[in-house]
Design a protein around this motif. Structure first.
Motif, PDB file in Angstrom:
ATOM      1  N   PHE A 161      -7.219  -1.746  -0.360  1.00 49.55           N
ATOM      2  CA  PHE A 161      -7.504  -3.039  -0.670  1.00 49.55           C
ATOM      3  C   PHE A 161      -6.920  -3.752  -1.832  1.00 49.55           C
ATOM      4  O   PHE A 161      -6.993  -4.949  -1.900  1.00 49.55           O
ATOM      5  N   TRP A 186     -13.912   3.769   4.030  1.00 50.21           N
ATOM      6  CA  TRP A 186     -13.670   2.507   3.251  1.00 50.21           C
ATOM      7  C   TRP A 186     -12.447   1.760   3.611  1.00 50.21           C
ATOM      8  O   TRP A 186     -12.078   0.710   3.668  1.00 50.21           O
ATOM      9  N   ASP A 224      -8.979   2.238  -2.537  1.00 51.80           N
ATOM     10  CA  ASP A 224      -8.606   1.409  -3.436  1.00 51.80           C
ATOM     11  C   ASP A 224      -7.285   0.898  -2.951  1.00 51.80           C
ATOM     12  O   ASP A 224      -7.129  -0.561  -3.050  1.00 51.80           O
ATOM     13  N   GLN A 253     -12.474  -6.714   6.223  1.00 56.35           N
ATOM     14  CA  GLN A 253     -11.709  -7.405   4.992  1.00 56.35           C
ATOM     15  C   GLN A 253     -10.410  -8.111   5.514  1.00 56.35           C
ATOM     16  O   GLN A 253     -10.205  -9.406   5.152  1.00 56.35           O
ATOM     17  N   SER A 254      -9.747  -7.587   6.338  1.00 55.75           N
ATOM     18  CA  SER A 254      -8.383  -8.006   6.517  1.00 55.75           C
ATOM     19  C   SER A 254      -8.290  -9.395   7.286  1.00 55.75           C
ATOM     20  O   SER A 254      -7.450 -10.200   7.004  1.00 55.75           O
ATOM     21  N   CYS A 304     -17.861  -4.379  -2.323  1.00 57.20           N
ATOM     22  CA  CYS A 304     -16.984  -3.561  -2.547  1.00 57.20           C
ATOM     23  C   CYS A 304     -17.210  -3.442  -4.308  1.00 57.20           C
ATOM     24  O   CYS A 304     -17.113  -2.426  -4.911  1.00 57.20           O
ATOM     25  N   ASN A 336      -2.122   2.150   6.847  1.00 52.49           N
ATOM     26  CA  ASN A 336      -3.404   3.281   6.516  1.00 52.49           C
ATOM     27  C   ASN A 336      -2.860   4.882   6.944  1.00 52.49           C
ATOM     28  O   ASN A 336      -3.181   5.857   6.244  1.00 52.49           O
ATOM     29  N   TRP A 365     -16.252  -8.672  -0.636  1.00 53.32           N
ATOM     30  CA  TRP A 365     -15.738  -8.330  -2.193  1.00 53.32           C
ATOM     31  C   TRP A 365     -17.115  -8.012  -2.937  1.00 53.32           C
ATOM     32  O   TRP A 365     -16.944  -7.181  -3.847  1.00 53.32           O
ATOM     33  N   LYS A 367       0.917  -1.392   0.063  1.00 52.14           N
ATOM     34  CA  LYS A 367      -0.099   0.165   0.101  1.00 52.14           C
ATOM     35  C   LYS A 367       0.787   1.305  -0.005  1.00 52.14           C
ATOM     36  O   LYS A 367       0.673   2.098  -0.704  1.00 52.14           O
ATOM     37  N   GLN A 394     -11.845  -1.780   5.318  1.00 52.91           N
ATOM     38  CA  GLN A 394     -10.701  -2.869   4.994  1.00 52.91           C
ATOM     39  C   GLN A 394     -10.097  -3.439   6.202  1.00 52.91           C
ATOM     40  O   GLN A 394      -9.857  -4.537   6.357  1.00 52.91           O
ATOM     41  N   GLN A 395      -9.638  -2.494   7.059  1.00 49.83           N
ATOM     42  CA  GLN A 395      -8.950  -2.837   8.182  1.00 49.83           C
ATOM     43  C   GLN A 395      -9.832  -3.785   9.228  1.00 49.83           C
ATOM     44  O   GLN A 395      -9.433  -4.837   9.956  1.00 49.83           O
ATOM     45  N   HIS A 398      -4.928  -7.053  -1.380  1.00 49.37           N
ATOM     46  CA  HIS A 398      -5.504  -8.363  -1.062  1.00 49.37           C
ATOM     47  C   HIS A 398      -6.540  -8.501  -2.259  1.00 49.37           C
ATOM     48  O   HIS A 398      -7.076  -9.885  -2.346  1.00 49.37           O
TER      49      HIS A 398
END
Ligand SMILES: N[C@@H](CCC(=O)N[C@@H](CS)C(=O)NCC(=O)O)C(=O)O
Length: 209
Positions: free
Chosen positions: A166, A97, A163, A105-106, A143, A67, A140, A15, A101-102, A169
């Protein structure tokens, strides 16, 4: 010059690399973490208390958390960049968003990555991996729908830090040997949009290891 600690195979380091490249910022990168080690010293932990990567040093500032690092880079060096809009509303959307993610999603992403890439086949917890694929597939889908509704990327027709958070991943999702990967054409379109960015191709769209 900005100093970045972190191995290039780390999703969180990617990132930072993607952001530095988008902003055309010069930096020096020091291999750290994984087989490189270097993160278990008192000095390193003053910069990153859990001994993880990435970390950066810039002038007198030492910073951890990927981030936060990429937000700092935009604030410090590119305050007008569309990666991190200035206006409070659009900025808050990008941040939401990134938080998603953190926080959401992670975890399943990490279960799948550690399970499939870092664990020998005979020791894999196939049940945990399969459950994580279902959970991540739902995220997903959210997203992909969002990016389609916004005209390409999560917060509009141009990419933002959301973006970037993410991206590593998402690349892994399409390149790991996942059974029963749901077919999500809007997710694929979002991934294809990321692939139009040379900085994404250079730092993120690499072998999954
Ligand atoms: N929330 C942290 C997580 C950092 C993290 O988990 N980094 C992993 C690599 S992706 C790590 O340092 N693993 C141990 C290592 O590489 O030695 C961030 O976003 O920076």
């Amino acid at each position: 010059m900005i100093k970045l600690w972190g191995r290039t195979t780390s999703s969180n380091v990617m990132k930072v690399l993607w952001t530095l490249d988008e902003l055309a910022l010069p930096y020096e990168r020091i291999d750290a973490g994984g087989a490189f080690g270097g993160t278990d010293t008192a000095e390193y932990r003053r910069m990153n208390p859990l001994g993880l990567v990435p970390s950066i040093e810039d002038g007198g500032l030492r910073l951890f958390e990927s981030n936060s690092i990429i937000r700092y880079l935009c604030n410090a060096y590119a305050p007008d960049s569309t990666l991190y809009p200035r206006a409070p509303g659009p900025r808050a959307e990008v941040e939401a968003w990134m938080d998603f993610q953190q926080t959401a999603q992670s975890r399943p992403a990490s279960t799948i990555f550690i399970g499939l890439i870092r664990t020998p086949a005979e020791r894999r917890d196939q049940g945990a991996i399969a459950a994580a694929v279902v959970e991540l597939g739902r995220i997903w889908a959210i997203c992909g729908d969002r990016a389609a509704a916004q005209g390409g990327f999560l917060c509009g027709p141009a990419p933002s830090l959301a973006d970037i958070a993410f991206g590593p991943h998402l690349h892994r999702w399409f390149h790991m040997p996942i059974d029963n990967r749901p077919d999500l054409p809007r997710l694929r379109a979002w991934y294809d949009a990321m692939r139009t960015r040379p900085a994404f191709l250079r730092h993120v769209a690499v072998a999954v290891e």
